[in-house]
Design a protein around this motif. Structure first.
Motif, PDB file in Angstrom:
ATOM      1  N   PHE A  31       0.707  -1.210   0.034  1.00 51.41           N
ATOM      2  CA  PHE A  31       0.026  -0.129   0.063  1.00 51.41           C
ATOM      3  C   PHE A  31       0.817   1.157  -0.035  1.00 51.41           C
ATOM      4  CE2 PHE A  31      -2.977  -3.415   1.908  1.00 51.41           C
ATOM      5  CZ  PHE A  31      -3.788  -3.022   1.150  1.00 51.41           C
ATOM      6  N   THR A  32       1.853   1.235   0.409  1.00 48.58           N
ATOM      7  CA  THR A  32       2.997   2.141   0.725  1.00 48.58           C
ATOM      8  C   THR A  32       3.440   2.652  -0.721  1.00 48.58           C
ATOM      9  OG1 THR A  32       3.623   1.656   2.561  1.00 48.58           O
ATOM     10  CG2 THR A  32       4.999   3.294   1.403  1.00 48.58           C
TER      11      THR A  32
ATOM     12  N   SER B 187      -1.389   1.883   4.258  1.00 49.14           N
ATOM     13  CA  SER B 187      -0.181   2.082   4.086  1.00 49.14           C
ATOM     14  C   SER B 187       0.402   2.439   5.603  1.00 49.14           C
ATOM     15  CB  SER B 187       0.228   3.273   3.062  1.00 49.14           C
ATOM     16  OG  SER B 187      -0.490   4.329   3.440  1.00 49.14           O
TER      17      SER B 187
ATOM     18  N   THR C 102       1.689   2.076  -3.684  1.00 47.02           N
ATOM     19  CA  THR C 102       0.670   2.640  -4.304  1.00 47.02           C
ATOM     20  C   THR C 102       0.405   4.163  -3.823  1.00 47.02           C
ATOM     21  OG1 THR C 102      -0.344   0.464  -4.651  1.00 47.02           O
ATOM     22  CG2 THR C 102      -1.590   2.431  -4.891  1.00 47.02           C
ATOM     23  N   THR C 103       0.369   4.515  -2.647  1.00 46.56           N
ATOM     24  CA  THR C 103       0.249   5.679  -2.064  1.00 46.56           C
ATOM     25  C   THR C 103       1.137   6.658  -2.459  1.00 46.56           C
ATOM     26  OG1 THR C 103      -0.822   4.651   0.183  1.00 46.56           O
ATOM     27  CG2 THR C 103      -0.094   6.900   0.007  1.00 46.56           C
TER      28      THR C 103
ATOM     29  N   CYS D 167      -5.770   3.772  -0.193  1.00 48.15           N
ATOM     30  CA  CYS D 167      -4.582   3.129   0.225  1.00 48.15           C
ATOM     31  C   CYS D 167      -3.907   3.779   1.773  1.00 48.15           C
ATOM     32  CB  CYS D 167      -3.727   3.152  -0.643  1.00 48.15           C
ATOM     33  SG  CYS D 167      -4.153   2.166  -2.041  1.00 48.15           S
TER      34      CYS D 167
ATOM     35  N   LEU E 132      -2.886  -4.216  -5.793  1.00 46.32           N
ATOM     36  CA  LEU E 132      -2.816  -5.069  -4.696  1.00 46.32           C
ATOM     37  C   LEU E 132      -2.524  -6.262  -5.372  1.00 46.32           C
ATOM     38  CD1 LEU E 132      -3.111  -5.648  -1.835  1.00 46.32           C
ATOM     39  CD2 LEU E 132      -5.532  -6.122  -2.332  1.00 46.32           C
TER      40      LEU E 132
ATOM     41  N   THR F 266      -8.200   6.180  -5.278  1.00 44.44           N
ATOM     42  CA  THR F 266      -7.357   5.190  -4.930  1.00 44.44           C
ATOM     43  C   THR F 266      -6.446   5.588  -3.842  1.00 44.44           C
ATOM     44  OG1 THR F 266      -7.601   4.397  -7.269  1.00 44.44           O
ATOM     45  CG2 THR F 266      -5.776   3.371  -5.717  1.00 44.44           C
TER      46      THR F 266
ATOM     47  N   PHE G 270      -6.713   0.291  -7.404  1.00 46.04           N
ATOM     48  CA  PHE G 270      -6.629  -0.604  -5.820  1.00 46.04           C
ATOM     49  C   PHE G 270      -6.355  -2.017  -6.043  1.00 46.04           C
ATOM     50  CE2 PHE G 270      -8.132  -2.151  -1.956  1.00 46.04           C
ATOM     51  CZ  PHE G 270      -7.239  -1.698  -0.935  1.00 46.04           C
TER      52      PHE G 270
END
Length: 303
Positions: free
Chosen positions: A34-35, A209, A37-38, A205, A84, A201, A80
């Motif tokens: 998640f980090t 994250s 993506t963020t 996250c 993932l 999104t 998302f």
């Protein structure tokens, strides 16, 4: 030339998306899922918002609740869940194999487009799609008695789930752009749509994250790691999605299905050139079939 605008945009979109598999593989294990993506979406919005911030309020005010739900669904499936599943899969399989498994997208998208959007698959489009899918099967080694890599079974299943999410996103996007208008009577622009989907999104996250110890992990990243994050945000997200939304306005979902074959082919090419993974005659022959399939579809769009 105008007739080729849609195919060119789709070609660029999926080529850029193919580079995302390598970026994700490079960052996998260094940061939480998640980090990644963020932070990549933070860079995406940092690049994108100056170009569309003024247009956002007026564009969003013209959307119905149903259309806003559809935008959320695009974010959920297209960014998302896709990222993932892809990032989880890359913990168990190689970048080349993951990229090739995303080649299931053309067939899944074509089936969904025929069922849910009632799009017709004429002979030329069917030929193009079959050529693309045959090329992907050849690349993957699922033909000629080649053995599938069972050691990465879990990772492969997760990447296939990512391909399914990508196909659902393709159908949602096509359905959305055919009907959506803003307050002034114009369609939601690709810039605005990309910004909205990215923002949703990123919001999804943020909390996960925070549980991945992001500050400590980010503090030890190298310059190459930060470049990979920025690439994942600006090129794989912003530019690829802008090209995607511009292309899907002008082409059917079935046409987009054929062009999605560029994602695994680009991933294969870059895995060989940048990661030193090996590809033989069968893989390059499959890549040639993918290109042939895309050319057949592009010619149909022009005629």
């Amino acid at each position: 030339m105008k007739q080729l605008t849609g195919p060119i945009c789709l070609f660029l979109a999926f080529t850029l998306a193919g580079t995302g598999v390598l970026s994700a593989r490079y960052l996998s294990g260094k940061l939480g899922i998640f980090t990644i993506t963020t932070v990549s979406l933070f860079f995406a919005l940092l690049f994108l918002l100056p170009f569309c911030l003024k247009a956002l309020p007026g564009s969003l005010s013209g959307l119905s609740k149903r259309e806003k739900v559809q935008l959320f669904a695009q974010s959920f499936f297209g960014m998302f869940l896709f990222r993932l599943f892809l990032l989880l899969g890359l913990l168990h399989t190689s970048a080349g194999e993951a990229g090739l498994l995303t080649g299931a997208t053309p067939a899944i998208t074509a089936i969904l487009a025929a069922v849910f959007l009632k799009e017709r698959i004429n002979r030329q489009k069917a030929t193009g799609i079959l050529s693309t899918v045959a090329g992907i099967l050849l690349i993957q080694g699922l033909t000629a008695g080649a053995d599938f890599n069972k050691a990465h079974f879990l990772g492969n299943i997760l990447v296939l789930c990512a391909a399914c999410c990508e196909s659902i996103f393709n159908i949602l996007s096509r359905s959305f752009v055919k009907k959506t208008v803003t307050a002034d009577g114009t369609r939601l622009t690709p810039l605005v749509q990309t910004a909205v989907v990215s923002t949703i999104t990123m919001a999804l996250c943020l909390i996960p994250s925070a549980l991945e110890n992001p500050v400590a992990r980010l503090s030890i990243l190298t310059h190459s790691d930060w470049f990979a994050l920025m690439w994942y945000g600006v090129f794989v997200t912003v530019l690829a999605f802008i090209c995607w939304y511009a292309g899907i306005r002008r082409c059917s979902a079935i046409t987009a299905a054929a062009f999605s074959g560029m994602m695994p082919f680009t991933s294969l090419l870059l895995s060989v050139l940048l990661l030193g993974e090996q590809a033989g005659f069968r893989q390059w022959s499959g890549g040639f079939l993918v290109i042939i399939g895309i050319v057949i579809i592009a010619l149909k769009e022009r005629l």
